[in-house]
Design a protein around this motif. Sequence first.
Motif, PDB file in Angstrom:
ATOM      1  N   PRO A 304       0.817  -1.226   0.000  1.00 63.66           N
ATOM      2  CA  PRO A 304       0.000   0.000   0.000  1.00 63.66           C
ATOM      3  C   PRO A 304       0.852   1.278   0.000  1.00 63.66           C
ATOM      4  O   PRO A 304       0.357   2.344  -0.316  1.00 63.66           O
ATOM      5  CB  PRO A 304      -0.792  -0.104   1.306  1.00 63.66           C
ATOM      6  CG  PRO A 304       0.066  -0.939   2.198  1.00 63.66           C
ATOM      7  CD  PRO A 304       0.793  -1.904   1.314  1.00 63.66           C
ATOM      8  N   MET A 305       2.148   1.149   0.370  1.00 61.56           N
ATOM      9  CA  MET A 305       3.015   2.322   0.484  1.00 61.56           C
ATOM     10  C   MET A 305       3.725   2.622  -0.834  1.00 61.56           C
ATOM     11  O   MET A 305       4.045   1.718  -1.612  1.00 61.56           O
ATOM     12  CB  MET A 305       4.075   2.093   1.570  1.00 61.56           C
ATOM     13  CG  MET A 305       3.526   1.811   2.954  1.00 61.56           C
ATOM     14  SD  MET A 305       2.939   3.299   3.791  1.00 61.56           S
ATOM     15  CE  MET A 305       4.494   4.012   4.308  1.00 61.56           C
ATOM     16  N   ARG A 306       4.006   3.909  -1.055  1.00 60.15           N
ATOM     17  CA  ARG A 306       4.741   4.351  -2.235  1.00 60.15           C
ATOM     18  C   ARG A 306       6.250   4.243  -1.965  1.00 60.15           C
ATOM     19  O   ARG A 306       6.726   4.647  -0.903  1.00 60.15           O
ATOM     20  CB  ARG A 306       4.373   5.805  -2.522  1.00 60.15           C
ATOM     21  CG  ARG A 306       4.950   6.380  -3.789  1.00 60.15           C
ATOM     22  CD  ARG A 306       4.425   7.784  -4.024  1.00 60.15           C
ATOM     23  NE  ARG A 306       5.041   8.741  -3.120  1.00 60.15           N
ATOM     24  CZ  ARG A 306       4.948  10.064  -3.248  1.00 60.15           C
ATOM     25  NH1 ARG A 306       4.223  10.576  -4.229  1.00 60.15           N
ATOM     26  NH2 ARG A 306       5.540  10.872  -2.405  1.00 60.15           N
ATOM     27  N   LEU A 307       7.005   3.692  -2.912  1.00 56.14           N
ATOM     28  CA  LEU A 307       8.457   3.551  -2.774  1.00 56.14           C
ATOM     29  C   LEU A 307       9.130   4.757  -3.428  1.00 56.14           C
ATOM     30  O   LEU A 307       8.890   5.061  -4.597  1.00 56.14           O
ATOM     31  CB  LEU A 307       8.934   2.263  -3.454  1.00 56.14           C
ATOM     32  CG  LEU A 307      10.432   1.955  -3.333  1.00 56.14           C
ATOM     33  CD1 LEU A 307      10.781   1.508  -1.913  1.00 56.14           C
ATOM     34  CD2 LEU A 307      10.843   0.869  -4.330  1.00 56.14           C
ATOM     35  N   THR A 308       9.968   5.463  -2.654  1.00 52.99           N
ATOM     36  CA  THR A 308      10.739   6.593  -3.184  1.00 52.99           C
ATOM     37  C   THR A 308      12.129   6.111  -3.567  1.00 52.99           C
ATOM     38  O   THR A 308      12.766   5.379  -2.797  1.00 52.99           O
ATOM     39  CB  THR A 308      10.868   7.704  -2.126  1.00 52.99           C
ATOM     40  OG1 THR A 308       9.580   8.226  -1.869  1.00 52.99           O
ATOM     41  CG2 THR A 308      11.769   8.828  -2.593  1.00 52.99           C
ATOM     42  N   LEU A 309      12.607   6.516  -4.744  1.00 51.86           N
ATOM     43  CA  LEU A 309      13.968   6.180  -5.189  1.00 51.86           C
ATOM     44  C   LEU A 309      14.731   7.464  -5.481  1.00 51.86           C
ATOM     45  O   LEU A 309      14.190   8.383  -6.101  1.00 51.86           O
ATOM     46  CB  LEU A 309      13.953   5.349  -6.474  1.00 51.86           C
ATOM     47  CG  LEU A 309      13.592   3.879  -6.348  1.00 51.86           C
ATOM     48  CD1 LEU A 309      12.199   3.663  -6.866  1.00 51.86           C
ATOM     49  CD2 LEU A 309      14.579   3.028  -7.130  1.00 51.86           C
ATOM     50  N   GLN A 310      15.984   7.517  -5.041  1.00 50.67           N
ATOM     51  CA  GLN A 310      16.866   8.627  -5.377  1.00 50.67           C
ATOM     52  C   GLN A 310      18.229   8.047  -5.688  1.00 50.67           C
ATOM     53  O   GLN A 310      18.761   7.256  -4.906  1.00 50.67           O
ATOM     54  CB  GLN A 310      17.001   9.593  -4.209  1.00 50.67           C
ATOM     55  CG  GLN A 310      15.760  10.421  -3.972  1.00 50.67           C
ATOM     56  CD  GLN A 310      16.109  11.804  -3.443  1.00 50.67           C
ATOM     57  OE1 GLN A 310      16.977  12.465  -3.986  1.00 50.67           O
ATOM     58  NE2 GLN A 310      15.424  12.218  -2.400  1.00 50.67           N
ATOM     59  N   ALA A 311      18.799   8.449  -6.819  1.00 44.20           N
ATOM     60  CA  ALA A 311      20.119   7.936  -7.193  1.00 44.20           C
ATOM     61  C   ALA A 311      21.034   9.089  -7.578  1.00 44.20           C
ATOM     62  O   ALA A 311      20.645  10.003  -8.298  1.00 44.20           O
ATOM     63  CB  ALA A 311      19.988   6.967  -8.367  1.00 44.20           C
ATOM     64  N   ASP A 321       7.662   5.952   1.582  1.00 48.98           N
ATOM     65  CA  ASP A 321       7.446   7.245   2.235  1.00 48.98           C
ATOM     66  C   ASP A 321       6.011   7.461   2.733  1.00 48.98           C
ATOM     67  O   ASP A 321       5.803   8.028   3.793  1.00 48.98           O
ATOM     68  CB  ASP A 321       7.888   8.401   1.325  1.00 48.98           C
ATOM     69  CG  ASP A 321       6.998   8.578   0.098  1.00 48.98           C
ATOM     70  OD1 ASP A 321       6.348   7.602  -0.306  1.00 48.98           O
ATOM     71  OD2 ASP A 321       6.958   9.695  -0.461  1.00 48.98           O
ATOM     72  N   ARG A 322       4.994   7.009   1.971  1.00 50.32           N
ATOM     73  CA  ARG A 322       3.612   7.232   2.432  1.00 50.32           C
ATOM     74  C   ARG A 322       2.678   6.278   1.688  1.00 50.32           C
ATOM     75  O   ARG A 322       3.027   5.756   0.624  1.00 50.32           O
ATOM     76  CB  ARG A 322       3.186   8.684   2.184  1.00 50.32           C
ATOM     77  CG  ARG A 322       3.072   9.084   0.714  1.00 50.32           C
ATOM     78  CD  ARG A 322       2.343  10.416   0.573  1.00 50.32           C
ATOM     79  NE  ARG A 322       2.270  10.908  -0.785  1.00 50.32           N
ATOM     80  CZ  ARG A 322       1.385  10.500  -1.700  1.00 50.32           C
ATOM     81  NH1 ARG A 322       0.505   9.542  -1.406  1.00 50.32           N
ATOM     82  NH2 ARG A 322       1.377  11.027  -2.912  1.00 50.32           N
ATOM     83  N   PRO A 323       1.487   6.066   2.230  1.00 50.35           N
ATOM     84  CA  PRO A 323       0.521   5.233   1.511  1.00 50.35           C
ATOM     85  C   PRO A 323       0.038   5.947   0.244  1.00 50.35           C
ATOM     86  O   PRO A 323      -0.013   7.185   0.202  1.00 50.35           O
ATOM     87  CB  PRO A 323      -0.641   5.065   2.500  1.00 50.35           C
ATOM     88  CG  PRO A 323      -0.114   5.502   3.821  1.00 50.35           C
ATOM     89  CD  PRO A 323       0.968   6.492   3.549  1.00 50.35           C
ATOM     90  N   PHE A 324      -0.304   5.176  -0.758  1.00 49.21           N
ATOM     91  CA  PHE A 324      -0.928   5.756  -1.950  1.00 49.21           C
ATOM     92  C   PHE A 324      -2.295   6.304  -1.559  1.00 49.21           C
ATOM     93  O   PHE A 324      -3.060   5.642  -0.856  1.00 49.21           O
ATOM     94  CB  PHE A 324      -1.096   4.696  -3.045  1.00 49.21           C
ATOM     95  CG  PHE A 324       0.154   4.477  -3.864  1.00 49.21           C
ATOM     96  CD1 PHE A 324       0.472   5.334  -4.912  1.00 49.21           C
ATOM     97  CD2 PHE A 324       1.003   3.422  -3.575  1.00 49.21           C
ATOM     98  CE1 PHE A 324       1.620   5.136  -5.665  1.00 49.21           C
ATOM     99  CE2 PHE A 324       2.160   3.219  -4.317  1.00 49.21           C
ATOM    100  CZ  PHE A 324       2.467   4.079  -5.368  1.00 49.21           C
TER     101      PHE A 324
END
Length: 353
Positions: A304-311, A321-324
């Motif tokens: 249910p949570m949103r995955l944040t990616l930073q490269a 970071d937070r639920p959709f």
Amino acid sequence: MAQKIPATVVTGFLGAGKTTLIRHLVENANGKRIALIINEFGDLGVDGEILKGCGIKGCKDEDVVELSNGCICCTVAEDFLPAIQKLIDRDEAPDHIVIETSGLALPQPLVRAFNWPDIRTRVTVDGVVAVVDGPALSEGRFAANEAAVDAQREADDTIDHETPLSELFEDQLACADMVIINKADLLGAEASARLTEKLRGEVRDGVSVLHAEMGVVDPAVLLGMGIGSEDDMDGRHEVHHHHHDDDHEEHDHEHAHGHDEFESFVVTRAEILDPKVFSEQVAEVIRAHDILRLKGFAAVVGKPMRLTLQAVGPRIDSYFDRPFAAADQRETRLVVIGQAGLDRLAIEKALQV
């Protein structure tokens, strides 16, 4: 706990183009409140005056702190720490701090200073940027006018390290998270490729080496690296030991001048199955296509949570970071940033697999 204020350290010899780079950065900050700490030699205070008198919107005199009492790495406790504390104690604290060192300052003692208890919980080194003079370096010189650099050294009696320019340069590269070959327009294609290859062999894995003309580098590339360099001193140790005392969001760049040296585009795809596998896939695409930055969000099947990616280069951070929200589309959306000429179709295809 309040978020730490990020600070970018800009190193490089006299004449490499540090001030030009910083001026361009401030002019294109898109409302971000940037404070500057300028480490200038002698009484002239040239860099500070250029930046204070430039009439840049949003850059007030009180946002420029000038350290003219000597080499920043030799006067960390006396000058630098009080200056940074004064900035972060303001009612209206800066969004980002940019520190321009003199060309003779060793970056490592400065980065280590961010571990001092008084500031450690409030400010962090976003990244260390080394600016080099492309034409001079390709001809075997560290600066266009090495005699001027030596005169600069003689003018400052606070320097407690008698360091040859070659060793200073090696230490700047050893500490860098990004190397900018400035004045790249004055290099031919062959000399440019040769110099880029040489520098890539001299920096740590994952450090970006990119070209700039007149210090024009997109703020989206320079700021927001999020490296926390002070926590990684083992990886960026001095090649040469000079000091006896070791304790001492996406922006709109449409109207910014000169950003055609960089390009960015968005890749969207369906949900992903495995975050770890996807991170490895993204890292592989970054290496294969020399991507500078990649950031965005992913939807993971069954989560249910949103995955944040930073490269930044091949180093990838990811976290939920937070639920959709109900209105959110469950899709994966990544912003790719690199120098002009990225193979967009190949990158899109590689990220879809």
